[in-house]
Design an enzyme around this catalytic site. Structure first.
Site, PDB file in Angstrom:
ATOM      1  NE  ARG A 161      -3.761  -2.134   2.567  1.00 32.72           N
ATOM      2  CZ  ARG A 161      -3.550  -3.336   3.104  1.00 32.72           C
ATOM      3  NH1 ARG A 161      -2.374  -3.611   3.653  1.00 32.72           N
ATOM      4  NH2 ARG A 161      -4.506  -4.243   3.109  1.00 32.72           N
ATOM      5  CE  LYS A 186      -7.700  -0.941   5.837  1.00 33.82           C
ATOM      6  NZ  LYS A 186      -8.552  -0.945   4.616  1.00 33.82           N
ATOM      7  CG  HIS A 257      -5.088   1.073  -3.906  1.00 33.40           C
ATOM      8  ND1 HIS A 257      -4.515   0.833  -2.677  1.00 33.40           N
ATOM      9  CD2 HIS A 257      -6.126   0.203  -3.998  1.00 33.40           C
ATOM     10  CE1 HIS A 257      -5.182  -0.122  -2.045  1.00 33.40           C
ATOM     11  NE2 HIS A 257      -6.148  -0.524  -2.828  1.00 33.40           N
ATOM     12  NE  ARG A 260      -3.486  -3.402  -1.590  1.00 31.05           N
ATOM     13  CZ  ARG A 260      -2.966  -4.262  -0.723  1.00 31.05           C
ATOM     14  NH1 ARG A 260      -1.648  -4.405  -0.656  1.00 31.05           N
ATOM     15  NH2 ARG A 260      -3.731  -4.975   0.076  1.00 31.05           N
ATOM     16  CG  HIS A 283      -6.781  -8.493   0.572  1.00 31.43           C
ATOM     17  ND1 HIS A 283      -7.062  -8.946  -0.693  1.00 31.43           N
ATOM     18  CD2 HIS A 283      -6.423  -7.184   0.419  1.00 31.43           C
ATOM     19  CE1 HIS A 283      -6.884  -7.967  -1.567  1.00 31.43           C
ATOM     20  NE2 HIS A 283      -6.494  -6.899  -0.918  1.00 31.43           N
ATOM     21  CE1 TYR A 292      -7.019  -6.317  -7.265  1.00 32.69           C
ATOM     22  CE2 TYR A 292      -7.172  -7.842  -5.420  1.00 32.69           C
ATOM     23  CZ  TYR A 292      -6.848  -6.602  -5.923  1.00 32.69           C
ATOM     24  OH  TYR A 292      -6.360  -5.623  -5.083  1.00 32.69           O
TER      25      TYR A 292
END
Length: 330
Positions: A161, A186, A257, A260, A283, A292
């Site tokens: 990120r 995150k 992003h 990513r 994630h 995706y």
């Protein structure tokens, strides 16, 4: 019974609730701070009161609803940003409801306000030709060009990120057997992402040129840490330059992003399992990686090739009535 003032409650919300009780990240605190900075200015302009004179009752459900319309209409915020503002406001009024029960009914009206539904668009990503053009854009004969080329390659290989990239230090990269980069991701997750040999060699050379093994991995020309705004500007600049040799990048909105997303799509096209992609990107759930699959036209085209077309002759509908003809023309 005398209740605490709005300024006192807001200050306690940040100092006690967010910092002490929840130990919220600095990114969450900054987001909430910006929300209340905007809300206080808006409420003060509407009520004619100075921020220190505002009361909790001045910020009711109608005021919050009008504020959300304001951030969308006047400030041009997207629905996602609008919902993030509402989430910060609801968090504050949940705290008020717990600490000041006499204001419970007032808080309930705001807490009952729903998020606004938003259009779910397919993710934007770069294909192999676009990635090659982007990586070839920096002038590697200069210090800035070498830094930017290394940063872009690391971003595209690891899928980190933006906040993770700019916060990397030189000692966060581990070389040798099992070379990898470590970061605090995150949700305060300690992440380790392996590096390809070519990426590890490039980063090692970059650190040797810098002669600083402890500072920021990608510093600014002044030596301090790059900001997220600087990273976004960097990506836009090289994307515009790459568009001169790769026409498909013309008019394409590319952000950090997007890099990513490009990493995830490269892994998906290489046959990597969905659970592994979720682990690679950090994630929280494998379900997040579903976006995706929805964006991958190759999977859909392969599925289409396996379906046999029905042997039915198509024909156009012809209305047999004047009213039906009118409706058909609408």
């Amino acid at each position: 019974m005398r209740t605490a003032t709005f300024p006192a409650l807001l200050q306690r919300f940040f100092t006690d609730r967010l910092c002490v009780q929840m130990e919220a990240s600095r990114h969450t605190i900054a987001s909430y701070r910006d929300t209340f900075r905007l809300l206080i200015r808006y409420a003060g302009a509407r009520s004619g009161k100075a921020p220190t004179k505002l009361e909790v009752g001045d910020i009711d459900a109608d005021m919050v609803a009008n504020f959300l319309i304001h951030v969308e209409g006047s400030r041009g915020n997207a629905v996602r940003s609008r919902n993030a503002r509402l989430a910060a406001i609801r968090s504050f009024f949940r705290y008020v409801a717990m600490t000041e029960p006499v204001l419970l009914h007032h808080c309930q009206r705001i807490l009952a306000m729903p998020n606004k539904r938003q259009e779910k668009r397919a993710v934007t990503f770069l294909d192999a030709d676009e990635i090659a053009a982007l990586l070839g854009s920096p002038d590697r004969a200069t210090w800035v060009g070498r830094r930017d080329h290394t940063l872009l390659l690391l971003a595209l290989q690891t899928g980190l990120r933006a906040s993770e990239l700019v916060n990397l230090n030189c000692n966060d990269v581990v070389f040798g057997t099992g070379a990898h980069v470590k970061c605090l991701g995150k949700g305060r997750k300690d992440r380790r992402t392996p590096l390809r040999r070519d990426t590890a060699r490039l980063i090692a050379g970059w650190i040797r040129d810098r002669k600083d093994s402890e500072g920021p991995l990608f510093p600014s020309i002044r030596g301090d840490r790059l900001s997220r705004d600087a990273l976004e500007h960097l990506v836009r600049k090289y994307c515009a330059k790459a568009a001169q040799t790769c026409p498909s990048l013309e008019g394409k909105r590319v952000t950090p992003h997007t890099l990513r997303h490009s990493t995830a799509m490269e892994l998906l096209h290489s046959g990597v399992d969905q659970a592994v992609i979720a682990l690679w990107l950090g994630h929280e759930s494998v379900e997040t990686t579903q976006i995706y699959i929805h964006a991958d036209m190759r999977l859909k085209e392969n599925a289409l090739r396996q379906v046999t077309a029905p042997g039915v002759k198509s024909s156009r509908y012809r209305p047999d009535d004047q009213l039906l003809a009118f409706l058909e023309s609408l």
